[in-house]
Design a protein around this motif. Sequence first.
Motif, short mmCIF file in Angstrom:
data_model
loop_
_atom_site.label_atom_id
_atom_site.label_comp_id
_atom_site.label_asym_id
_atom_site.label_seq_id
_atom_site.Cartn_x
_atom_site.Cartn_y
_atom_site.Cartn_z
N THR A 10 -9.59 -33.75 109.23
CA THR A 10 -10.44 -33.07 108.27
C THR A 10 -9.61 -31.97 107.61
O THR A 10 -8.97 -31.19 108.30
CB THR A 10 -11.68 -32.46 108.96
OG1 THR A 10 -12.42 -33.51 109.58
CG2 THR A 10 -12.58 -31.75 107.95
N ALA A 23 -14.36 -31.27 93.11
CA ALA A 23 -15.05 -30.33 93.98
C ALA A 23 -14.15 -29.93 95.13
O ALA A 23 -13.62 -30.79 95.84
CB ALA A 23 -16.32 -30.98 94.51
N GLY A 25 -13.55 -28.42 98.82
CA GLY A 25 -14.36 -28.50 100.04
C GLY A 25 -13.65 -29.32 101.09
O GLY A 25 -12.47 -29.60 100.99
N TYR A 27 -12.74 -32.58 103.29
CA TYR A 27 -12.53 -34.01 103.07
C TYR A 27 -11.90 -34.62 104.32
O TYR A 27 -11.27 -33.91 105.10
CB TYR A 27 -11.57 -34.25 101.90
CG TYR A 27 -12.15 -33.95 100.54
CD1 TYR A 27 -12.50 -34.98 99.67
CD2 TYR A 27 -12.33 -32.65 100.10
CE1 TYR A 27 -13.02 -34.71 98.41
CE2 TYR A 27 -12.85 -32.37 98.85
CZ TYR A 27 -13.20 -33.41 98.01
OH TYR A 27 -13.71 -33.14 96.77
N LYS A 45 -11.52 -38.41 101.26
CA LYS A 45 -12.92 -38.76 100.95
C LYS A 45 -13.84 -37.65 101.43
O LYS A 45 -13.71 -37.17 102.55
CB LYS A 45 -13.28 -40.08 101.67
CG LYS A 45 -14.74 -40.48 101.61
CD LYS A 45 -15.04 -41.24 100.37
CE LYS A 45 -16.43 -41.85 100.36
NZ LYS A 45 -17.53 -40.94 100.21
N SER A 46 -14.74 -37.25 100.57
CA SER A 46 -15.78 -36.27 100.91
C SER A 46 -17.06 -37.02 101.24
O SER A 46 -17.35 -38.06 100.64
CB SER A 46 -16.02 -35.34 99.73
OG SER A 46 -17.16 -34.54 99.96
N THR A 47 -17.85 -36.46 102.15
CA THR A 47 -19.13 -37.09 102.47
C THR A 47 -20.14 -36.90 101.33
O THR A 47 -21.15 -37.60 101.29
CB THR A 47 -19.72 -36.51 103.76
OG1 THR A 47 -19.86 -35.09 103.61
CG2 THR A 47 -18.85 -36.82 104.95
N THR A 48 -19.85 -35.98 100.40
CA THR A 48 -20.79 -35.71 99.30
C THR A 48 -20.47 -36.52 98.05
O THR A 48 -21.18 -36.40 97.05
CB THR A 48 -20.80 -34.21 98.95
OG1 THR A 48 -19.49 -33.83 98.51
CG2 THR A 48 -21.23 -33.37 100.14
N GLU A 49 -19.40 -37.30 98.07
CA GLU A 49 -19.01 -38.10 96.91
C GLU A 49 -18.92 -39.57 97.30
O GLU A 49 -18.58 -39.89 98.44
CB GLU A 49 -17.66 -37.65 96.35
CG GLU A 49 -17.70 -36.23 95.82
CD GLU A 49 -16.34 -35.75 95.33
OE1 GLU A 49 -16.31 -34.95 94.39
OE2 GLU A 49 -15.31 -36.15 95.90
#
Length: 63
Positions: A10, A23, A25, A27, A45-49
């Motif tokens: 992470t 964004a 944050g 990832y 990779k983000s969990t929000t995208e």
Amino acid sequence: MTHKYKVGDTVYFTASNVSRPAASGTYEVIRQLPTDGDDCQYRIKSTTEAFERVAKESQLKAA
């Protein structure tokens, strides 16, 4: 040159003002990519995208 981060790590991504808007944050590192000059690259990779991004190691910090 070796990669600092491993798959599954992470990381905190800081978007560059020059590149496309992104964004900042946390990832997850999905894949290590070949180096770009003197900077390692990663697919993250983000969990929000819904999509993945390519980031240089200089844009990442351990989360």
